[in-house]
Structures are given as structure tokens and as C-alpha cells.
Design an enzyme around this catalytic site. Structure first.
Site, PDB file in Angstrom:
ATOM      1  N   ALA A  14      -2.499  43.118 129.140  1.00  0.00           N
ATOM      2  CA  ALA A  14      -3.233  42.034 129.806  1.00  0.00           C
ATOM      3  C   ALA A  14      -2.362  40.855 130.192  1.00  0.00           C
ATOM      4  CB  ALA A  14      -4.382  41.557 128.916  1.00  0.00           C
ATOM      5  N   GLY A  54     -12.648  27.202 131.224  1.00  0.00           N
ATOM      6  CA  GLY A  54     -13.983  27.211 130.632  1.00  0.00           C
ATOM      7  C   GLY A  54     -14.428  28.556 130.105  1.00  0.00           C
ATOM      8  N   ASN A  90      -5.030  49.489 130.514  1.00  0.00           N
ATOM      9  CA  ASN A  90      -4.233  49.133 131.678  1.00  0.00           C
ATOM     10  C   ASN A  90      -2.728  49.211 131.427  1.00  0.00           C
ATOM     11  OD1 ASN A  90      -3.540  47.513 134.247  1.00  0.00           O
ATOM     12  ND2 ASN A  90      -2.808  46.171 132.605  1.00  0.00           N
ATOM     13  N   TYR A 155       5.912  60.208 134.630  1.00  0.00           N
ATOM     14  CA  TYR A 155       4.863  59.186 134.767  1.00  0.00           C
ATOM     15  C   TYR A 155       3.619  59.799 135.415  1.00  0.00           C
ATOM     16  CZ  TYR A 155       2.606  54.897 136.506  1.00  0.00           C
ATOM     17  OH  TYR A 155       1.713  53.886 136.796  1.00  0.00           O
ATOM     18  N   ALA A 156       3.824  60.539 136.499  1.00  0.00           N
ATOM     19  CA  ALA A 156       2.695  61.180 137.185  1.00  0.00           C
ATOM     20  C   ALA A 156       1.996  62.166 136.262  1.00  0.00           C
ATOM     21  CB  ALA A 156       3.182  61.881 138.453  1.00  0.00           C
ATOM     22  N   LYS A 159      -0.175  60.210 133.815  1.00  0.00           N
ATOM     23  CA  LYS A 159      -1.376  59.652 134.443  1.00  0.00           C
ATOM     24  C   LYS A 159      -2.361  60.743 134.834  1.00  0.00           C
ATOM     25  CE  LYS A 159      -0.297  55.277 134.216  1.00  0.00           C
ATOM     26  NZ  LYS A 159      -1.074  54.343 133.357  1.00  0.00           N
TER      27      LYS A 159
END
Length: 255
Positions: A14, A54, A90, A155-156, A159
Site C-alpha cells: 500500500a 479526514g 496488491n 512473473y507472468a 500472476k
């Protein structure tokens, strides 16, 4: 788009470009946001910006390749913001070179971060979602998973594994009212893309090649991904599970 008021959203990676944009959008929709990142300073900067605007957010140092660190971070997050309602996986990492120029230690790190880390997160969060018979999981994969990508073989593969895993978990837990969906970015202007570009013999030529390959005429921005993630996490997608959505400017048009 649904209001996420009183919902606890956990986002991995994040502190980076896409993760930060997603966290900001959830906070703007009144979610309670937990930011997990290995980079403590980056996570805290994003959390501070949300609080200053906020919103409600907290950052926790977490290496998703370690189940011990995940459990520690989630325990702290639950103590402050309650049970996890939404998980956004993520976090990711890549090394851009032909497969024959990679080594087993590269494969191990790629698999640990891009696949095993996500498995850890599911295993840590799913039990409470099952017990409550509710939950949303959004996994950020890559269009490399759908069509392949030269220089990103492992990597592919990771994923693509995440896509298949997501569909299976979606089937296993549909009866628990838990949805699992996948967002696949194309080339996006993040630190990861910059590292790939800077490693090229001619960085500007490579960046221009990326841009010219995209029908909509530009490289993606982190903010382009946030809407897709929020949709899958929202009540508007309550009847959507096991699906994959490319956000790539038309670079890939996989069915």
C-alpha cells in the site's frame, strides 16, 4: 459506487503507486484502511495523508513472504479497526530479463512475493470471512498473466497462478458469500515500471514503445486501477465473482 463506511479494508503493497491510489480511494469512500508494506516510511506517509484528509487509516510493516509478520500486522490492524471486510492483494515485484538470463534465486523471490505472499494473505484472512459469511477479495495480477510478456516469464507464471487460484477460491467460498475477483493492470507508471525502463539500454525509447503500443495512447496511471478495485469490493459487484478485468488502455483485449 457503494459507500464503504464501517468496512475494514486491508491493502498489501500500500505504500507504492497502485496501492497508495487504491488506499486513497477507499478512504474517500469512508473505509477504515489498513496499509501493509515492507517500506515502513512509505506506508506511514500514505496513512498520514489519509488521516490529514479526514479519513481513518493505519500502517503496519509487513513482509508478505513471512506468515509470522502477516499475523502480527493483522492482529494489530484488527485491534484498531475490527475484522477484515475487504482484502486487496496488491504487493508485487518483477525482474525484467529473458528467462535464460534469470537464475533460480530470481525465481524463488518472484514466486515468494507474487504468489506465495498472496496465498499467505488469503490463508490468514479467509477464516474470519468464512465465520462471518461475508467478504470481498480483490487480487491485483497483470495482463502478463493473460497473454504473456517477453522478459517476464516467471512473473507472468506467478500472476497466471494467482488468476487460477482466485477462480478456485471464488468457487470454494461462494457458499460463504465471499467474492474473489482479479484486476490485471497493463503498463502503469509506478516505481516498478521505472525500474524496468531505467534498466534498458535506451530508457526513453522503451517508455515510448510502451506508450505507442497502447490503443488509448498513454501509459496507465495508478489512479486508473483504483476504480476497478473498488467496484469488485463494492455492493455493486455482489453478484460478481471469479472474474478477471484488464485495465490496460486496450493493450490486451482478452476474452
Amino acid at each position: 459506487m457503494s459507500d464503504f463506511r464501517d468496512r475494514h479494508v486491508v491493502i498489501t503493497g500500500a505504500g507504492g503507486g497502485i496501492g497508495s491510489a487504491v488506499a486513497q480511494r477507499f478512504a474517500a469512500a469512508h473505509a477504515k484502511v489498513t496499509l501493509l508494506d515492507r517500506d515502513e516510511a512509505a506506508g506511514r506517509r500514505v496513512a498520514a495523508s489519509i488521516v490529514e484528509a479526514g479519513g481513518e487509516a493505519g500502517a503496519h510493516v509487513c513482509d508478505i513472504t513471512s506468515r509470522v509478520e502477516i499475523d502480527r500486522a493483522l492482529d494489530a490492524a484488527r485491534a484498531g479497526r475490527g475484522p477484515v471486510d475487504v482484502l486487496v492483494n496488491n504487493a508485487g515485484w518483477d525482474v525484467f530479463r529473458p528467462f535464460l538470463k534469470t537464475a533460480p534465486e530470481d525465481w524463488a523471490r518472484l514466486i515468494d512475493i507474487n504468489l506465495t505472499g498472496a496465498l499467505h494473505m488469503h490463508h490468514a484472512v479467509l477464516p474470519e470471512m468464512v465465520a462471518r459469511a461475508q467478504g470481498r477479495i480483490v487480487n491485483v495480477a497483470s495482463d502478463a498473466a493473460r497473454v504473456g510478456s517477453s522478459g517476464e516469464a516467471v512473473y507472468a507464471a506467478c500472476k497466471a497462478g494467482l488468476v487460477a487460484f482466485s477462480k478456485t477460491i471464488a468457487r470454494e467460498h461462494a457458499r460463504h458469500k465471499i467474492t474473489v475477483n482479479v484486476v490485471c493492470p497493463g503498463p502503469t507508471d509506478t516505481a516498478l515500471l521505472s525500474s524496468v525502463v531505467q534498466g534498458a539500454a535506451d530508457p526513453e525509447k522503451l517508455r515510448e514503445a510502451f506508450r505507442r503500443s497502447i490503443p488509448l495512447g498513454r501509459i496507465g496511471r495508478p489512479e486508473d486501477l483504483a476504480g476497478a478495485v473498488l467496484f469488485f469490493a463494492s455492493d455493486d459487484a455482489a453478484f460478481v465473482t471469479g472474474q478477471v478485468l484488464s485495465v490496460s488502455g486496450g493493450l490486451t483485449m482478452a476474452g
